[in-house]
Each structure stands twice: as C-alpha cells, then as structure tokens.
Design an enzyme around this catalytic site. Structure first.
Site, mmCIF file in Angstrom:
data_model
loop_
_atom_site.group_PDB
_atom_site.id
_atom_site.type_symbol
_atom_site.label_atom_id
_atom_site.label_comp_id
_atom_site.label_asym_id
_atom_site.label_seq_id
_atom_site.Cartn_x
_atom_site.Cartn_y
_atom_site.Cartn_z
ATOM 1 C CB ALA A 107 39.755 43.260 44.562
ATOM 2 C CG ASP A 108 36.414 41.522 38.870
ATOM 3 O OD1 ASP A 108 37.214 40.643 38.500
ATOM 4 O OD2 ASP A 108 35.625 42.100 38.093
ATOM 5 C CB THR A 109 40.292 45.591 38.193
ATOM 6 O OG1 THR A 109 40.764 45.776 39.532
ATOM 7 C CG2 THR A 109 40.523 46.885 37.411
#
Length: 236
Positions: A107-109
């Site tokens: 994931a990446d935010t």
C-alpha cells in the site's frame, strides 16, 4: 484498478461481506505485508486476528516521478513497485521449503492539496510548510492497495488493486500549534506531515468524509471487501 471515492464502491451486494468467518482458512495461508508502516501492521493484525502476518519491507524508492500523474495514479505506482520488489525477493529465494506468499499486500498513502502530492516531509521545514497548507482547508487522503495472489482457479499469480479516497478538513492552526506538533517528531514519517491517530493531531481535524482507517494508512473496509470477493470466488 478499482477506485473508491468517499467510501463508495460499485460492487455486488453479495461481495459486501466481512471476513471474520474466513479467518480459520486464512490462518492456513502465507500472508505477507510489504510495508514497514507500524500503522498498517497494527490495523491488519487486528483485522486478520489469528493469521500469521509476515512483514517484509520492500526498500523500494518511494519518490517516483509525479509528472502527469494524479494522486491515485502516483500512489498506485508506488504501491505496485513495493509489491513487485518484495515479490522478486521471494522469487529469488523460493523453494519447496519456502513457498511464495498466497497473498502479498502492499500500500501507499499520499495527501493531496490543490493538485500537489504531499508525501512524507523531507525535513522539519517541509513538515511546517505542509501543515500550514492544510490549516483551515480540506484535503484528500488517497491510499492505493495492491494484492498479489496465487489464483486457485486460473492456477497463476494475479494482481488486483484499488484506491480509497477520504476528505479531511483541518481547523485553523496557529504557528505555535504547528511548531509544537512538529517538535514531537511525529509528522516526519507520515504523508502530509500528520497522523490522524496521534493524540495531538487528532485535535486538528474538524471533519472527515470517508474511511477513517484510510487516513491512518490502510482502508480496512475496502480491503475486507476485496478480500471477501477473492475468497467467495474461491480464488485465494
């Protein structure tokens, strides 16, 4: 990839199920989180209670070229790179004694404000700059999630991905409040220079529209929906 906006996603009603009853089965699988984020580890460990969640930090470059990319596209590109990097490390050492993960999660935010992608601050001044931008304004938090899994139906590895967006509104912040928060050191490892789960920063947020956990760093409801779909289709 599929994109959720403000908590909405057009999926069949039958797929909108939680995964509690699947946990005994999931505990028999090799599940890996390609992230060093303590927030993601904590959230997933609680959601997948009883499942042995392995942590593998990718070490991939998280400062990709942003030109001509939307925030969702940029987050997805970074999450995909993390996933591919960790998968390649497993492929290079895979054996009968160490099989590939049944499910590899990355994931990446990012935080988006006025078309600028705000990642982790590079220094104290950058953190102050970001928080001043967010003060008294609304911004978007976008998390991209990539699921790499062995498809039991098609007998090959497949990838599913999605993005979740949440709108966050900050109250007006004084310079004293911003500097005091930055002095805690908490902003330095968080996109946009803040963590909504922090006791201090939680008081900055006047309103959110969408998934709270997405702002923390991992959209649990969207992930559970996607995972339930894979399980119901007997693909995982």
């Amino acid at each position: 990839y599929q994109r959720r906006v403000r908590g909405l996603l057009a999926l069949p009603h039958s797929s909108r199920r939680m995964i509690l009853h699947w946990l005994p089965y999931l505990s028999t699988l090799r599940v890996v989180l390609a992230s060093g984020s303590p927030q993601r580890k904590d959230l997933l460990s609680k959601l997948l209670s009883g499942v042995s969640l392995e942590i593998k930090v990718s070490g991939a470059d998280e400062t990709l070229e942003k030109t001509n990319l939307t925030g969702a596209e940029y987050a997805l590109a970074t999450a995909t790179l993390k996933n591919q990097t960790v998968l390649q490390s497993f492929l290079s050492q895979s054996s009968s004694n160490s099989p590939l993960p049944n499910l590899l999660i990355s994931a990446d935010t990012v935080v988006l404000f006025e078309n600028e992608i705000l990642e982790k601050p590079v220094n104290r001044e950058d953190a102050v700059r970001m928080l001043k931008k967010l003060s008294a304004n609304q911004h978007t938090v976008c998390t991209a999630v990539v699921l790499n899994y062995f498809d039991r139906v098609e007998k090959e590895r497949k990838v599913r991905s999605f993005c979740e967006e949440t709108l966050v509104t900050f109250s007006p912040l004084s310079d004293e409040e911003i500097n005091a928060y930055v002095d805690t050191g908490s902003p330095m490892d968080k996109a946009g220079g803040y963590g909504i789960q922090d006791g201090h920063c939680g008081g900055f947020v006047s309103k959110i529209n969408g998934c709270y956990f997405n702002v923390v760093g991992f959209p649990l409801n969207a992930f559970a929906t996607q995972l339930a779909t894979l399980l119901q289709e007997a693909r995982l």
